[in-house]
Design an enzyme around this catalytic site. Structure first.
Site, PDB file in Angstrom:
ATOM      1  N   SER A  45     -83.830  -7.218  28.923  1.00  0.00           N
ATOM      2  CA  SER A  45     -83.501  -5.793  28.949  1.00  0.00           C
ATOM      3  C   SER A  45     -83.492  -5.317  30.393  1.00  0.00           C
ATOM      4  O   SER A  45     -84.143  -5.921  31.263  1.00  0.00           O
ATOM      5  CB  SER A  45     -84.557  -5.006  28.164  1.00  0.00           C
ATOM      6  N   TYR A  90     -93.059  -3.103  26.068  1.00  0.00           N
ATOM      7  CA  TYR A  90     -91.690  -3.590  25.953  1.00  0.00           C
ATOM      8  C   TYR A  90     -91.235  -4.237  27.265  1.00  0.00           C
ATOM      9  O   TYR A  90     -90.684  -5.348  27.272  1.00  0.00           O
ATOM     10  CB  TYR A  90     -90.767  -2.442  25.574  1.00  0.00           C
TER      11      TYR A  90
END
Length: 260
Positions: A153, A166
């Site tokens: 990401s 995350y």
């Protein structure tokens, strides 16, 4: 999304896609929705046979049913992953590639995220990726060559607040991918894609449509969020022979987020 944008989402026709993955057998995780679904669909159009894996059984795909196999499995369960790999071997005769697109999000502050939630994010996003890569490795070596594309990401490159769990999991995916790119070369090429915000159920779970347009899009140099197909096209390149001299890279497909 308006197509008056100077760089609208690219929608390739089948004449540009057909045959680019002919003969390849590829496992795609997170294939029930979002980016994973888009990758599985594009790879089928490109001539691959696809094992579509998700903890929720993926809905049927268009086209020849002999080209795909849907499998319900949780990537945090190594035995379930191994069974899925063996299903691909039994159906397709082997495995040539993996795309790890399965993942979950967390938006808690670092001092408020529960230990259980922290562990779950790491378990799915990082350990799940590890489980799939390691289970598929013997089959890719047996095939003589293989490709792995792991989805990280933009948060793994440049985190911001309320993303500690995350971002940590996705930064781990980048480091893990680089390590196995060295360890498993030359038989297996391993690369990582770092998407920015993409119009998927996971992203829409955190923002309204208006927020995506007025708040999230302007953060990007290209002033819009991405579409799942745009990430799938990057995975297609990294899974095809066109990227034959590419391994160990971290490719930001993020509309300019990571530098903007």
């Amino acid at each position: 999304m308006s197509h008056s944008h100077p760089h609208p989402p690219f929608q390739p026709d089948d004449t540009r896609i057909a045959g680019r993955l002919a003969g390849r057998r590829i496992l795609v995780t997170g294939a029930a929705s979002g980016i994973g679904r888009a990758i599985a669909e594009l790879f089928l159009r490109a001539g691959a046979r696809v094992l579509a894996l998700d903890r929720h059984r993926p809905a049927d795909f268009a086209g020849d049913a002999e080209l795909w196999l849907a499998c319900e499995a949780d990537i945090t369960d190594p035995q379930a992953v191994e069974r899925a790999v063996q299903s691909a071997v039994g159906t397709f005769g082997g495995l040539d590639g993996v795309v790890n697109a399965a993942g979950i999000a967390n938006t808690d502050w670092a001092d408020e995220v529960s230990l259980d939630d922290w562990k779950r994010v790491i378990d799915v996003n990082l350990t799940g990726t590890f489980n799939v890569c390691r289970a598929a490795l013997p089959e890719m070596r047996a095939a003589g060559a293989g490709t792995i594309v792991n989805l990280s990401s933009g948060q793994g490159l440049q985190p911001f607040k309320q993303r500690s769990a995350y971002a940590a999991s996705k930064a781990g995916v980048i480091a893990f991918s680089k390590s196995i790119a060295m360890e498993w070369a030359p038989q297996v090429r391993v690369n990582t894609i770092c998407p920015g915000a993409v119009d998927t159920p996971m992203v829409r779970g955190g923002y309204t449509a208006e927020q995506l347009h007025s708040q999230v899009g302007p953060r990007y140099a290209l002033e819009r969020i991405g579409e799942p197909q745009e990430i799938a096209l990057a995975a297609l390149y990294l899974s095809s022979d066109e990227s034959s001299f590419v391994t160990g890279i971290t490719l930001a497909v993020d509309g300019g987020r990571s530098y903007h």
